[in-house]
Design a protein around this motif. Sequence first.
Motif, PDB file in Angstrom:
ATOM      1  N   GLN A 166       0.824  -1.206   0.000  1.00  0.00           N
ATOM      2  CA  GLN A 166       0.000   0.000   0.000  1.00  0.00           C
ATOM      3  C   GLN A 166       0.861   1.259   0.000  1.00  0.00           C
ATOM      4  O   GLN A 166       2.070   1.221   0.188  1.00  0.00           O
ATOM      5  CB  GLN A 166      -0.919   0.016   1.224  1.00  0.00           C
ATOM      6  CG  GLN A 166      -1.918  -1.128   1.231  1.00  0.00           C
ATOM      7  CD  GLN A 166      -2.931  -0.998   2.353  1.00  0.00           C
ATOM      8  OE1 GLN A 166      -3.272   0.088   2.796  1.00  0.00           O
ATOM      9  NE2 GLN A 166      -3.451  -2.131   2.807  1.00  0.00           N
ATOM     10  N   ALA A 199      -5.402  -2.567  -3.880  1.00  0.00           N
ATOM     11  CA  ALA A 199      -5.228  -1.265  -4.525  1.00  0.00           C
ATOM     12  C   ALA A 199      -6.071  -0.247  -3.775  1.00  0.00           C
ATOM     13  O   ALA A 199      -7.163  -0.565  -3.289  1.00  0.00           O
ATOM     14  CB  ALA A 199      -5.652  -1.315  -5.990  1.00  0.00           C
ATOM     15  N   PRO A 200      -5.569   0.991  -3.652  1.00  0.00           N
ATOM     16  CA  PRO A 200      -6.344   2.039  -2.972  1.00  0.00           C
ATOM     17  C   PRO A 200      -7.590   2.404  -3.762  1.00  0.00           C
ATOM     18  O   PRO A 200      -7.734   2.054  -4.934  1.00  0.00           O
ATOM     19  CB  PRO A 200      -5.360   3.211  -2.889  1.00  0.00           C
ATOM     20  CG  PRO A 200      -4.377   2.958  -3.986  1.00  0.00           C
ATOM     21  CD  PRO A 200      -4.264   1.481  -4.105  1.00  0.00           C
ATOM     22  N   SER A 201      -8.486   3.143  -3.110  1.00  0.00           N
ATOM     23  CA  SER A 201      -9.788   3.410  -3.711  1.00  0.00           C
ATOM     24  C   SER A 201      -9.729   4.282  -4.955  1.00  0.00           C
ATOM     25  O   SER A 201     -10.505   4.097  -5.881  1.00  0.00           O
ATOM     26  CB  SER A 201     -10.719   4.049  -2.682  1.00  0.00           C
ATOM     27  OG  SER A 201     -10.172   5.253  -2.195  1.00  0.00           O
ATOM     28  N   GLY A 202      -8.829   5.260  -4.975  1.00  0.00           N
ATOM     29  CA  GLY A 202      -8.716   6.048  -6.202  1.00  0.00           C
ATOM     30  C   GLY A 202      -8.770   7.535  -6.010  1.00  0.00           C
ATOM     31  O   GLY A 202      -7.828   8.131  -5.497  1.00  0.00           O
ATOM     32  N   ASP A 205      -7.229   9.437  -3.181  1.00  0.00           N
ATOM     33  CA  ASP A 205      -6.063   8.736  -2.669  1.00  0.00           C
ATOM     34  C   ASP A 205      -4.876   8.986  -3.589  1.00  0.00           C
ATOM     35  O   ASP A 205      -4.808   8.460  -4.687  1.00  0.00           O
ATOM     36  CB  ASP A 205      -6.366   7.232  -2.590  1.00  0.00           C
ATOM     37  CG  ASP A 205      -5.372   6.476  -1.742  1.00  0.00           C
ATOM     38  OD1 ASP A 205      -4.188   6.842  -1.764  1.00  0.00           O
ATOM     39  OD2 ASP A 205      -5.786   5.535  -1.061  1.00  0.00           O
ATOM     40  N   ALA A 208      -2.982   6.104  -5.356  1.00  0.00           N
ATOM     41  CA  ALA A 208      -3.523   5.484  -6.563  1.00  0.00           C
ATOM     42  C   ALA A 208      -2.947   6.125  -7.816  1.00  0.00           C
ATOM     43  O   ALA A 208      -2.677   5.452  -8.813  1.00  0.00           O
ATOM     44  CB  ALA A 208      -5.046   5.588  -6.570  1.00  0.00           C
ATOM     45  N   THR A 213      -0.970   1.336 -14.152  1.00  0.00           N
ATOM     46  CA  THR A 213      -1.856   0.184 -14.382  1.00  0.00           C
ATOM     47  C   THR A 213      -1.155  -0.913 -15.179  1.00  0.00           C
ATOM     48  O   THR A 213      -1.697  -2.014 -15.304  1.00  0.00           O
ATOM     49  CB  THR A 213      -3.136   0.628 -15.112  1.00  0.00           C
ATOM     50  OG1 THR A 213      -2.793   1.366 -16.286  1.00  0.00           O
ATOM     51  CG2 THR A 213      -4.008   1.478 -14.206  1.00  0.00           C
ATOM     52  N   VAL A 224      -9.909  -3.995  -4.306  1.00  0.00           N
ATOM     53  CA  VAL A 224      -9.987  -2.537  -4.213  1.00  0.00           C
ATOM     54  C   VAL A 224     -10.474  -2.127  -2.828  1.00  0.00           C
ATOM     55  O   VAL A 224     -11.583  -2.478  -2.425  1.00  0.00           O
ATOM     56  CB  VAL A 224     -10.930  -1.975  -5.301  1.00  0.00           C
ATOM     57  CG1 VAL A 224     -10.991  -0.450  -5.207  1.00  0.00           C
ATOM     58  CG2 VAL A 224     -10.453  -2.398  -6.691  1.00  0.00           C
ATOM     59  N   TYR A 248     -13.018   4.917 -10.868  1.00  0.00           N
ATOM     60  CA  TYR A 248     -11.638   5.402 -10.996  1.00  0.00           C
ATOM     61  C   TYR A 248     -10.783   4.403 -11.766  1.00  0.00           C
ATOM     62  O   TYR A 248     -10.089   4.762 -12.725  1.00  0.00           O
ATOM     63  CB  TYR A 248     -11.037   5.657  -9.617  1.00  0.00           C
ATOM     64  CG  TYR A 248      -9.572   6.028  -9.673  1.00  0.00           C
ATOM     65  CD1 TYR A 248      -9.185   7.346  -9.927  1.00  0.00           C
ATOM     66  CD2 TYR A 248      -8.585   5.076  -9.506  1.00  0.00           C
ATOM     67  CE1 TYR A 248      -7.843   7.685 -10.017  1.00  0.00           C
ATOM     68  CE2 TYR A 248      -7.243   5.402  -9.581  1.00  0.00           C
ATOM     69  CZ  TYR A 248      -6.872   6.712  -9.832  1.00  0.00           C
ATOM     70  OH  TYR A 248      -5.539   7.040  -9.928  1.00  0.00           O
ATOM     71  N   TRP A 249     -10.818   3.140 -11.342  1.00  0.00           N
ATOM     72  CA  TRP A 249      -9.950   2.150 -11.982  1.00  0.00           C
ATOM     73  C   TRP A 249     -10.466   1.743 -13.365  1.00  0.00           C
ATOM     74  O   TRP A 249      -9.677   1.458 -14.275  1.00  0.00           O
ATOM     75  CB  TRP A 249      -9.789   0.936 -11.078  1.00  0.00           C
ATOM     76  CG  TRP A 249      -8.978   1.246  -9.857  1.00  0.00           C
ATOM     77  CD1 TRP A 249      -9.413   1.298  -8.560  1.00  0.00           C
ATOM     78  CD2 TRP A 249      -7.582   1.600  -9.824  1.00  0.00           C
ATOM     79  NE1 TRP A 249      -8.382   1.652  -7.726  1.00  0.00           N
ATOM     80  CE2 TRP A 249      -7.252   1.838  -8.470  1.00  0.00           C
ATOM     81  CE3 TRP A 249      -6.599   1.728 -10.802  1.00  0.00           C
ATOM     82  CZ2 TRP A 249      -5.959   2.202  -8.069  1.00  0.00           C
ATOM     83  CZ3 TRP A 249      -5.314   2.096 -10.406  1.00  0.00           C
ATOM     84  CH2 TRP A 249      -5.000   2.328  -9.057  1.00  0.00           C
TER      85      TRP A 249
END
Length: 357
Positions: A166, A199-202, A205, A208, A213, A224, A248-249
């Motif tokens: 993280q 993976a962080p939320s986006g 954050d 992220a 990617t 996520v 986001y992702w």
Amino acid sequence: MEFIVVPIYKILPLLLLFVLAGCEDNQFTDVIGDNWIKDPEVCLEDTTPVTFKKVAYWTPDAIDSDNDNLTLINFSSLTHVNYTSIVLNADGTLVIPADEEPLENLVLEAHAQSVKVAISIGEWQDADNTIFNQIANDKTLTKKFVNNLIDFIDDYELDGVDINWQNIDSESESDSFKALLEALSDELTQEGKFLSITAPSGEDDKAANKISTDNFQYVNFINVLAFDSTNNDSLHSSLQDAKDALSYWTERCVVKNKLVLGVPFYSRGNAVQSYDYLIRDDISYACVDESERRNYNGIPTIVEKTNYALSNAGGMMMKSLEQDIYQRNNDDVDFSEYSLVNVINETVLGNTVSVCQ
């Protein structure tokens, strides 16, 4: 006099250069900073088939020895379980649990229901990624770590590994992360094992934004962490948080099948409590998201998130199994229909969850 009309898009880059030319180095950083936006990623149409995953973390240390819920878990409602957490040393070795029985029993119980088991590495033990970076930046240590991990997986008859790296804070660290994932993926694929990561939320954050990617090509799926958000809706894991995280992702071209939406089985607020603790205190708390200055995910929100994931993700991740509510022999109330694991599974199966209606 004739005027020449110049389209604004032709002079905009020149204006930007003029502004930046007048900045000192630190001012230039301020102008760019974390707000610098690279060329937007153009995503191809996502035609990847979705195999919906139901992934859960499980921490044996948190279990009351008088109420070991491992035998109470409905493993048929899951597809994957991650054992948390195996300690990683800076020399690439792994620390074998002092008590191996919980891990061994988890593998037996899960495999009996065709559920895959992985070990989770990282998170609390390497929060600043010091150990991961040291190993990833040394080819000899990387090789040693991968070999030790494969041996550990073979010894305990595991199905894969979950890397909880993280707080990526630079592009160079993202590159190190990528190198480690590539080395792991090569060996795990040969062994027929899976590799997942968190993976962080986006949006809210910064970590992220530092993750390329390209790293995700080496993993089977991504858990996520759409909770403990820093947005302003007062809830640490609202439905909107879930939507924002997946959007986001997805907008960064991660295929739907790889995105597994994380949901919490615990509260935030004036105290961190397990869902099990809250519901045993007052059964009505199962049907709301807030109680006594604590916020969490009640059954209606879990149902909404699961339905959203069915359309926009490749699975649901639950953190963590020992915090769910289970029917125990000495219970005088039937808690089984309040289990969030069962609620998620029933929703995935297309069944109506009516306990809160």
